[in-house]
Write an enzyme that holds these catalytic residues in place. Sequence first.
Site, PDB file in Angstrom:
ATOM      1  N   HIS A   1     -17.037 -41.003   9.811  1.00 15.85           N
ATOM      2  CA  HIS A   1     -17.734 -42.001   8.988  1.00 15.85           C
ATOM      3  C   HIS A   1     -19.240 -41.749   9.021  1.00 15.85           C
ATOM      4  O   HIS A   1     -19.915 -41.819   8.004  1.00 15.85           O
ATOM      5  CB  HIS A   1     -17.431 -43.412   9.515  1.00 15.85           C
TER       6      HIS A   1
ATOM      7  N   SER B   1      -9.020 -49.229   5.767  1.00 12.59           N
ATOM      8  CA  SER B   1      -9.410 -50.369   6.619  1.00 12.59           C
ATOM      9  C   SER B   1     -10.566 -51.176   6.030  1.00 12.59           C
ATOM     10  O   SER B   1     -10.762 -52.329   6.394  1.00 12.59           O
ATOM     11  CB  SER B   1      -9.838 -49.848   7.990  1.00 12.59           C
TER      12      SER B   1
ATOM     13  N   ASP C   1      -5.398 -45.516  -8.889  1.00 10.99           N
ATOM     14  CA  ASP C   1      -5.335 -44.134  -8.426  1.00 10.99           C
ATOM     15  C   ASP C   1      -6.755 -43.582  -8.337  1.00 10.99           C
ATOM     16  O   ASP C   1      -7.398 -43.335  -9.364  1.00 10.99           O
ATOM     17  CB  ASP C   1      -4.492 -43.304  -9.390  1.00 10.99           C
ATOM     18  N   GLY C   2      -7.213 -43.386  -7.106  1.00 12.87           N
ATOM     19  CA  GLY C   2      -8.589 -42.939  -6.886  1.00 12.87           C
ATOM     20  C   GLY C   2      -8.884 -41.566  -7.461  1.00 12.87           C
ATOM     21  O   GLY C   2     -10.053 -41.213  -7.638  1.00 12.87           O
TER      22      GLY C   2
ATOM     23  N   ALA D   1      -1.620 -44.563   6.665  1.00 15.16           N
ATOM     24  CA  ALA D   1      -3.080 -44.399   6.565  1.00 15.16           C
ATOM     25  C   ALA D   1      -3.717 -44.490   7.950  1.00 15.16           C
ATOM     26  O   ALA D   1      -3.116 -44.993   8.892  1.00 15.16           O
ATOM     27  CB  ALA D   1      -3.660 -45.483   5.656  1.00 15.16           C
ATOM     28  N   THR D   2      -4.926 -44.001   8.052  1.00 13.83           N
ATOM     29  CA  THR D   2      -5.689 -44.111   9.305  1.00 13.83           C
ATOM     30  C   THR D   2      -7.108 -44.560   8.978  1.00 13.83           C
ATOM     31  O   THR D   2      -7.631 -44.245   7.907  1.00 13.83           O
ATOM     32  CB  THR D   2      -5.801 -42.754  10.047  1.00 13.83           C
ATOM     33  N   ILE D   3      -7.694 -45.274   9.934  1.00 17.50           N
ATOM     34  CA  ILE D   3      -9.150 -45.466   9.864  1.00 17.50           C
ATOM     35  C   ILE D   3      -9.720 -44.187  10.459  1.00 17.50           C
ATOM     36  O   ILE D   3      -9.332 -43.764  11.544  1.00 17.50           O
ATOM     37  CB  ILE D   3      -9.615 -46.742  10.612  1.00 17.50           C
ATOM     38  N   SER D   4     -10.596 -43.532   9.721  1.00 11.75           N
ATOM     39  CA  SER D   4     -11.147 -42.251  10.182  1.00 11.75           C
ATOM     40  C   SER D   4     -11.939 -42.450  11.469  1.00 11.75           C
ATOM     41  O   SER D   4     -12.367 -43.557  11.790  1.00 11.75           O
ATOM     42  CB  SER D   4     -12.071 -41.655   9.128  1.00 11.75           C
TER      43      SER D   4
ATOM     44  N   THR E   1      -2.751 -38.925  -2.720  1.00 10.51           N
ATOM     45  CA  THR E   1      -1.440 -38.685  -3.355  1.00 10.51           C
ATOM     46  C   THR E   1      -1.126 -39.730  -4.421  1.00 10.51           C
ATOM     47  O   THR E   1      -1.902 -40.646  -4.661  1.00 10.51           O
ATOM     48  CB  THR E   1      -0.321 -38.824  -2.296  1.00 10.51           C
TER      49      THR E   1
HETATM   50  N1  SAH Z   1     -11.877 -44.595   4.651  1.00 10.28           N
HETATM   51  C1  SAH Z   1     -10.616 -45.123   5.130  1.00 10.28           C
HETATM   52  C2  SAH Z   1      -9.589 -44.009   5.148  1.00 10.28           C
HETATM   53  C3  SAH Z   1      -8.196 -44.502   5.081  1.00 10.28           C
HETATM   54  S1  SAH Z   1      -6.974 -43.180   5.123  1.00 10.28           S
HETATM   55  C4  SAH Z   1     -10.826 -45.660   6.534  1.00 10.28           C
HETATM   56  O1  SAH Z   1     -11.528 -45.015   7.309  1.00 10.28           O
HETATM   57  O2  SAH Z   1     -10.249 -46.697   6.877  1.00 10.28           O
HETATM   58  C5  SAH Z   1      -6.966 -42.658   3.443  1.00 10.28           C
HETATM   59  C6  SAH Z   1      -6.635 -43.743   2.449  1.00 10.28           C
HETATM   60  O3  SAH Z   1      -6.530 -43.156   1.169  1.00 10.28           O
HETATM   61  C7  SAH Z   1      -5.314 -44.450   2.718  1.00 10.28           C
HETATM   62  O4  SAH Z   1      -5.587 -45.809   2.872  1.00 10.28           O
HETATM   63  C8  SAH Z   1      -4.479 -44.175   1.457  1.00 10.28           C
HETATM   64  O5  SAH Z   1      -3.673 -45.272   1.065  1.00 10.28           O
HETATM   65  C9  SAH Z   1      -5.581 -43.898   0.427  1.00 10.28           C
HETATM   66  N2  SAH Z   1      -5.144 -43.076  -0.714  1.00 10.28           N
HETATM   67  C10 SAH Z   1      -4.364 -41.968  -0.701  1.00 10.28           C
HETATM   68  N3  SAH Z   1      -4.183 -41.506  -1.962  1.00 10.28           N
HETATM   69  C11 SAH Z   1      -4.887 -42.347  -2.791  1.00 10.28           C
HETATM   70  C12 SAH Z   1      -5.075 -42.400  -4.202  1.00 10.28           C
HETATM   71  N4  SAH Z   1      -4.513 -41.506  -5.047  1.00 10.28           N
HETATM   72  N5  SAH Z   1      -5.852 -43.380  -4.693  1.00 10.28           N
HETATM   73  C13 SAH Z   1      -6.427 -44.319  -3.887  1.00 10.28           C
HETATM   74  N6  SAH Z   1      -6.260 -44.328  -2.543  1.00 10.28           N
HETATM   75  C14 SAH Z   1      -5.504 -43.347  -1.982  1.00 10.28           C
END
Ligand code: SAH
Length: 233
Positions: free
Chosen positions: A65, A91, A146-147, A57-60, A223
Amino acid sequence: MAWRSSGQSNVALVENMYKNSLITSPIVKAAFLKVDRAHYAPSSPYQDSPQAIGHGATISAPHMHANAVESLLEYILPASASEVLDIGSGSGYLTHVLAELVGEGGVVVGVEHIRELQELGQGNMSKSPEGQALLSSGRVRFGLGDGRKGWTEPKSGWDAIHVGAAAEELHEDLVNQLRSPGRMFIPVGAKDGWDQYIWTVDKDRKGKVSTQRGYGVRYVPLTDAPVSRRGDL
Ligand code: SAH
């Protein structure tokens, strides 16, 4: 985005984004000033670029943002009790910024599918007294799930939905969970990271849904959770 807004401090970063019109609303600027990115980015927190936070994962980047918040702003304000969903909270940075905007009666729920990242977001927020207060007041919560299915609490839906990972489609559950009116900000595109675009999905007062494709981006994909890290899924 055409330019970067890096700075030597949180104030400098936010001021640069404001100068470069990446933040145009003083309300948004004030919210960004309240949240120190150093609590959320493990390295170079005031650089206007994404940073790895582990687990793929990344912090965008800050300008992403900023753009996401500005795009959702009219659905986050002016109601003093907006309810906002932040899918892929990672994050926890954006979850915190959103919580500064929703008003005292509002709620922001961050959703992660990796338990360690759910804990990371919550832990990062706990680093500041302001973040701790938002957590203990219940204005912010971090859920594990699961988002792509959204989050059904509160059951009446969401004024705004931010998706922080690239979806392969505009998931129906998410569109259904948008209120009338409501807006979703969601990167959509192929899993391999190419050909992704920001889409905004608007539901008007009558429930009519319209979609608009915006600029090209490159996000981590939305995913299935890695099996070993799924927690209770
Ligand atoms: N807004 C965060 C972005 C993190 S990167 C930031 O700026 O810190 C994207 C995130 O989506 C990752 O942490 C990953 O674990 C999460 N993610 C990927 N697929 C997901 C799913 N199906 N349900 C929930 N979270 C998910």
